[in-house]
Design a protein around this motif. Structure first.
Motif: not given
Length: 332
Positions: A33-50
């Motif tokens: 969950g630490c901030d790596l520059g991707n906002g909410q996505a950094d706090k997700q285990i499962f990232q979903i994108d296009d």
């Protein structure tokens, strides 16, 4: 089946885990969950994108080839399987409420994905009972809750368990995006044996029990791994599918006359369940086009330095012995 690089998507999570300009083999665990520059996505285990459709199709193709090649379990108890299923579902509905729905009664659970239009019906022990699909059902049919849930996400899944005496083993692995390793070969082995082929792992493996304890007993963490590929195919299993040559399948030979090179990045989330003496380890694969990286002087210099810093053993392990000099020449 190739994925799209993250360079073409607005809002996709972007990582570059070699900003120190060195190739290193280390645990490198950061607080989840630490901030790596991707906002909410950094706090997700499962990232979903296009890119979800390409990832989904790659999993269906792998399963259709031979499910046991990509999905294995060993002493995966019902209690642990239920706890892992519950964690995955809870995180998905928390992280992506627009994509997933969950209903629970005294005896059954119903989990629906708007992305796949599949509904999973589970019993009170989180075991898969049946699947309802608006489109054609998958083949082969899902054989467990973990198998079905893995097909709803863009991550691969592994589960490590530990006995009371401290010994550990890989108890479940759903690996449709393997990066030159095999679920069948690793299942049931302990942490040190799994990582023994990795160049530079000797010192880490001597601390394997302490690392497994950190995975299970400490707060969730995230870490990154990276390598280079000539394509963006998610599935690089050591064994090619039928009717595909090994040279065509490997994807590691760089051609200076027709340069295609991609940075293959893995975001790995480790989430412990100490009450079950287990941890889930997710692997999300991304590709970045090195021709785009090359246009950024800082990123290009870091990539160049990191490749240059690789030991002979690391070059062998990463399949870059023949291509190293050509890649460095192209980057220059």
């Amino acid at each position: 089946m190739e994925a799209q690089t993250i360079d073409i998507f607005d809002g996709a999570a972007v990582y570059f885990p070699l900003m120190n300009g060195r190739y290193e083999v280390k645990p490198g665990m950061l607080p989840f969950g630490c901030d790596l520059g991707n906002g909410q996505a950094d706090k997700q285990i499962f990232q979903i994108d296009d890119n979800f459709h390409n990832y989904r199709q790659a999993k269906l193709l792998a399963r259709g080839e031979r499910l046991s090649k990509y999905y294995q379990t060993c002493n995966y108890s019902q209690a642990v399987a239920g706890a892992i299923a519950r964690l995955i579902i809870q995180r998905l509905i928390h992280e992506h409420p627009q994509n997933f729905e969950f209903q629970q009664t005294a005896n059954t659970c119903k989990f629906h994905s708007h992305l796949t239009q599949e509904t999973l019906y589970l019993n009170s022990d989180w075991e898969l009972e049946r699947v309802s699909a608006e489109d054609n059902p998958v083949f082969p049919s899902y054989i467990s809750t973990l198998d079905a849930l893995a097909a709803q996400i863009q991550e691969d899944l592994t589960v490590i368990c530990r006995h009371a005496d401290g010994s550990n083993w890989l108890s479940a692995v759903h690996l449709c995006y393997p990066n030159h390793w095999s679920a069948e070969e690793k299942i049931g082995r302990d942490f040190a044996a799994i990582h023994a082929p990795v160049a530079g792992m000797e010192r880490i493996n001597r601390r394997s029990e302490a690392i497994v304890n950190t995975m299970i007993a400490r707060e969730p963490t995230v870490r990154f791994a990276w390598g280079l590929s000539k394509d963006t195919r998610l599935n690089h299993h050591p064994e090619p599918p039928p009717h595909v040559s090994a040279s065509q399948w490997q994807g590691r030979k760089f051609d200076l006359k027709s340069p295609k090179l991609y940075l293959r990045i893995e975001r790995q989330v480790i989430w412990g369940l100490p009450e079950y003496n287990t941890a889930i380890f997710t692997i999300r694969t991304y590709f970045r086009d090195c021709s785009v990286i090359k246009q950024n002087l800082v990123l290009r210099s870091k990539l160049y330095a990191a490749i240059e810093s690789m030991t002979a053993e690391s070059l062998i392990y990463k399949g870059l012995v023949e291509s190293r000099d050509s890649i460095l020449q192209w980057l220059r």
